[in-house]
Design a protein around this motif. Sequence first.
Motif, PDB file in Angstrom:
ATOM      1  N   THR B 124       0.834  -1.207   0.000  1.00 16.68           N
ATOM      2  CA  THR B 124       0.000   0.000   0.000  1.00 16.68           C
ATOM      3  C   THR B 124       0.869   1.258   0.000  1.00 16.68           C
ATOM      4  N   ASN B 238      -1.913   3.760  11.102  1.00 20.01           N
ATOM      5  CA  ASN B 238      -1.293   2.759  10.233  1.00 20.01           C
ATOM      6  C   ASN B 238      -0.223   3.457   9.388  1.00 20.01           C
ATOM      7  N   ALA B 240       0.868   3.125   6.343  1.00 22.86           N
ATOM      8  CA  ALA B 240       0.529   3.519   4.967  1.00 22.86           C
ATOM      9  C   ALA B 240      -0.427   4.717   4.973  1.00 22.86           C
ATOM     10  N   VAL B 241      -1.333   4.752   5.947  1.00 15.76           N
ATOM     11  CA  VAL B 241      -2.243   5.900   6.082  1.00 15.76           C
ATOM     12  C   VAL B 241      -1.436   7.153   6.425  1.00 15.76           C
TER      13      VAL B 241
END
Lengths: 257, 257
Positions: B124, B238, B240-241
């Motif tokens: 991601t 997270n 990737a966030v």
Amino acid sequence: MDKRIESIQNPKVKEWKKLQTKKGRMQYRQFFIEGEHLIEEAIKHQSRVDVLLAVENTDVPVKWLEQITQMYWVTPVVMKYLSQIETSQGIAAICSMPVYDLELKNGCSYLLVDRVQDPGNFGTLIRTAEAIGVQAVLYTKGTVDVYNDKVVRATQGAIFHFPILEVDGLVCVHSCQEKGIPVYGSALQNAVHYQEVAPSNEFMLIVGNEGGGIDQHLLNQTTQNIYLPILGQSESLNVAVAAGILLYYLKSNKLKA
Amino acid sequence: MDKRIESIQNPKVKEWKKLQTKKGRMQYRQFFIEGEHLIEEAIKHQSRVDVLLAVENTDVPVKWLEQITQMYWVTPVVMKYLSQIETSQGIAAICSMPVYDLELKNGCSYLLVDRVQDPGNFGTLIRTAEAIGVQAVLYTKGTVDVYNDKVVRATQGAIFHFPILEVDGLVCVHSCQEKGIPVYGSALQNAVHYQEVAPSNEFMLIVGNEGGGIDQHLLNQTTQNIYLPILGQSESLNVAVAAGILLYYLKSNKLKA
């Protein structure tokens, strides 16, 4: 207070095993969590732990024991039978599902999740929404079960911190509009650049299914649909990443450096 | 051009099966991909497909056949043996690993990933970095293998669009600083609010391991470490966030509505 369970034939073990399916979880209104971090969050924020399970000789924090009413020591075989992760930490709990009432309020922000399928994505959406201070996460029928073990793990405990409810999406959108709360749908088409809407203290953001996006009936009813520009060759962003970018932008009034 | 393979004892099948491990992938400098979308991206962007495999009677797009030099029809049993997903689409490919040179350039932006473990997170991160127009993703030793099947799937094909290279993190940071490219580390402590650094056309953003963050030696060498404020009770986002929010903020000069 603490008892011992040695067999996977034990009726309680059979009952807990059923919590691995949505049907079983709905029947008992309970769900199964594993690992110290999640249990810590469950005890700290909601005291919703009905039963604590630990493999014999596992260290259990003393402060937990003061707040837990039922505890069982189990054999490694029993824990392995109940566990859904590869390397169990030897500690697990059975939690009761909360019941939330929904009243959409002015001055608050909400995330509405429409039929997201991937448990990791839904859990990360919940974690992200809680971190940015959204009041509740709402989701439509067709979304993966919120008490699925992978969803719960991906929330990193955020599931215990705020209301998460299944709703009728259209009813929610109309309710927001009656109260003057703007509703933004994340969409790739028929949408404006996300920076064209102003950050605000109240909004409902809708994100949709990984492949198909938000249901067209919902998209038609929003205040405005917004998109995140893509500078590379990808077609879209992961739904949890997109929600994170949009939520941090929409809330940026509250995030001033 | 097209041949038929009926047995999992076939030497080619045995060779392809080895691509399920990092050791096998490094030995053959190849990796295995599945599904129409990923194969489409591989053919479109790099023409790096060495071999196409399809279960008999599967529809294979004609335009692919013009660009593929080797194709085998296989039985469902052979495909199931090679597949790493639950419901195979009946189509797969063997791709060769690209070789990239790294020259960090002024006016460009980079993402450096430090020992991220979860394949979904790394994939991601790659997908997000490509979408926002980063020139390359760099990663340190200890990061999950980029050609792991779950990483490749989570990139949604972005892996074929731009350079992704293993690097020495400290060498990279020093190289950026010699060229005057600012280096930002995402960190929870000893960091400033992310909005205190200005969006820019050139930067290197570093994100780190899910549990432990960025290696302290790297953090000590950055231009500035930055954090994302948390308004809820969660401890972190997270990875990737977090990277998505920071990259969209840092690139916001290029995203004007």
